[in-house]
Design a protein around this motif. Sequence first.
Motif, PDB file in Angstrom:
ATOM      1  N   GLN A 473      17.906  20.292 -17.667  1.00 11.44           N
ATOM      2  CA  GLN A 473      18.551  19.909 -18.755  1.00 11.44           C
ATOM      3  C   GLN A 473      18.645  18.329 -18.662  1.00 11.44           C
ATOM      4  OE1 GLN A 473      19.303  21.851 -22.443  1.00 11.44           O
ATOM      5  NE2 GLN A 473      17.228  22.803 -21.247  1.00 11.44           N
ATOM      6  N   SER A 474      19.539  18.286 -17.880  1.00 10.99           N
ATOM      7  CA  SER A 474      20.106  17.222 -18.089  1.00 10.99           C
ATOM      8  C   SER A 474      20.917  17.117 -16.153  1.00 10.99           C
ATOM      9  CB  SER A 474      21.384  17.218 -19.080  1.00 10.99           C
ATOM     10  OG  SER A 474      22.492  17.607 -18.201  1.00 10.99           O
ATOM     11  N   HIS A 475      20.719  15.657 -15.745  1.00 17.16           N
ATOM     12  CA  HIS A 475      21.285  15.172 -14.719  1.00 17.16           C
ATOM     13  C   HIS A 475      22.626  13.802 -14.756  1.00 17.16           C
ATOM     14  CE1 HIS A 475      18.070  12.227 -14.398  1.00 17.16           C
ATOM     15  NE2 HIS A 475      18.864  11.366 -13.472  1.00 17.16           N
ATOM     16  N   GLU A 476      23.213  13.883 -14.166  1.00 16.24           N
ATOM     17  CA  GLU A 476      23.638  12.398 -13.965  1.00 16.24           C
ATOM     18  C   GLU A 476      24.190  12.126 -12.336  1.00 16.24           C
ATOM     19  OE1 GLU A 476      28.513  14.180 -13.707  1.00 16.24           O
ATOM     20  OE2 GLU A 476      27.336  13.321 -15.718  1.00 16.24           O
TER      21      GLU A 476
END
Length: 488
Positions: A473-476
């Motif tokens: 879905q997402s990363h940081e």
Amino acid sequence: SAKAYQTLKDSLGRRPTLSEFYRSGESLQKMRQQYGQWWRLVQDQGDLGHSEVGALETIGDFLREIEITPMTKSFKAVLLEAFLEVDGLRSPPAVDALSIQALKVFRRRPGFIIDIREELRDLEHVSSNAWVNYWKGNPIKAWIGGNKKGDQQRWFEIKRGVFQPTFTVTENQIEALELMIQEVVDYRLAAYAPRLPVANKENIIPFSKAGSEGIELPFFPNLRIACGHFREGSADVDEYRRIGSGYGRLDPARHFIARAIGDSMNGGKRPVNDGDYLLLERLGSDHAGSITGSTLVIERQDVTGDNQYVLRVVTKTPDGRYILKATNSEYPDLQANAEMRTLARLMAVLNPLDVAVGQEFKREEIPLLFRETFSPGNWHSGHVVLQDKKAHVLLVTINKQGKSAEHRYQDYFVDATHFHWQSQNNTSPESKRGKELINHERLGINVHLFVREHKLASGKAAPFRYVGQVRYQSHEGSSPMSFIWSFE
């Protein structure tokens, strides 16, 4: 089991029944491994009254027998229901009277009539003598030990024409025991219902829900389909397993899952190997003309009345005989006879991962799901890459107590469909692993998530629960990276 019990209790606002616990999808097999039987779990949770505790301590073994006794038909449970209805614990009934009461139970539960021999199914007009003789030769015989081997416990006996228990309970325990027996009987009939032929499915309680992402099917962990010689097995539903879409329209009343044992069917175009999960379709008598060339589960009873099963390809000779063939040439052909009947047709051999969602596995068992061999050097990592399988396997322990600060990754469930996972410290968006995780869908790589709460359980390595395949879905961040994964 205890946690699931309390969750269900909180939801219902009262103690759950065994049938409700079963329908919630929890594994009764695991519950019995921990507590021995349902009523010990209820006792452990403080939900038994004084008289119930007394009944459990007096004849707990009998209550467990009702819960686990093999049932090739619904008869054993129906007999106990009839026994309770005639107040059998206080006044043991004559065999004839008990048999007629069982007939009334079937009239009230028409979905189970299909279990009765065909010429006796007209319950309004069947002769009393014919029915009583039939009932004597079936569950009455079974409950007095007619089908048991050796010195196993007999729970009932017939004396001077009266069907009576071999155990005794005090008057102040009888009412509690009646309710306890009925609760287990209700569960046994509920668990048996999915085995009824599809022609009667309007009478089957829909325990399972179909969804766009798959369906839950009955799983028979003790029904090991023999790929060798006929082998005993217990066809009692203890749990359900969800499998994904892609297998066509499936119906829990007709389709079920069991495991293969042996290697007699490991050849040909559709090999079946030892330990495979089999997707099977139950056959009724209306399928009898379409079995030639199919791979079928064949059922027969041994001399003690126990059911045995074998998997074979059915062929028909020019003179009308049916031959059961193995695909492994080392196994001889079997000729079908009147003692055998077709139980189910093989639809597919399932990928082990298709039936693993929600199940627990020891670390060393997880490689088998990917048809890999366990090696401590690889599988003791929290992030295993299987390049040839195009798979990444995440093995997560949520509670990191005891880990050094640099290894206490931030892993937790965000909500019911999202998980926050922190990579190892050497993973960055520019690294090979980082790129593969971010772009896994485009690259055709599957990411599998296994989670456990603590490293240890009862002093031993705790198992991991398979959450399933997850999607990026997402990363940081970088070194380590923090990912949000979604799952069904």
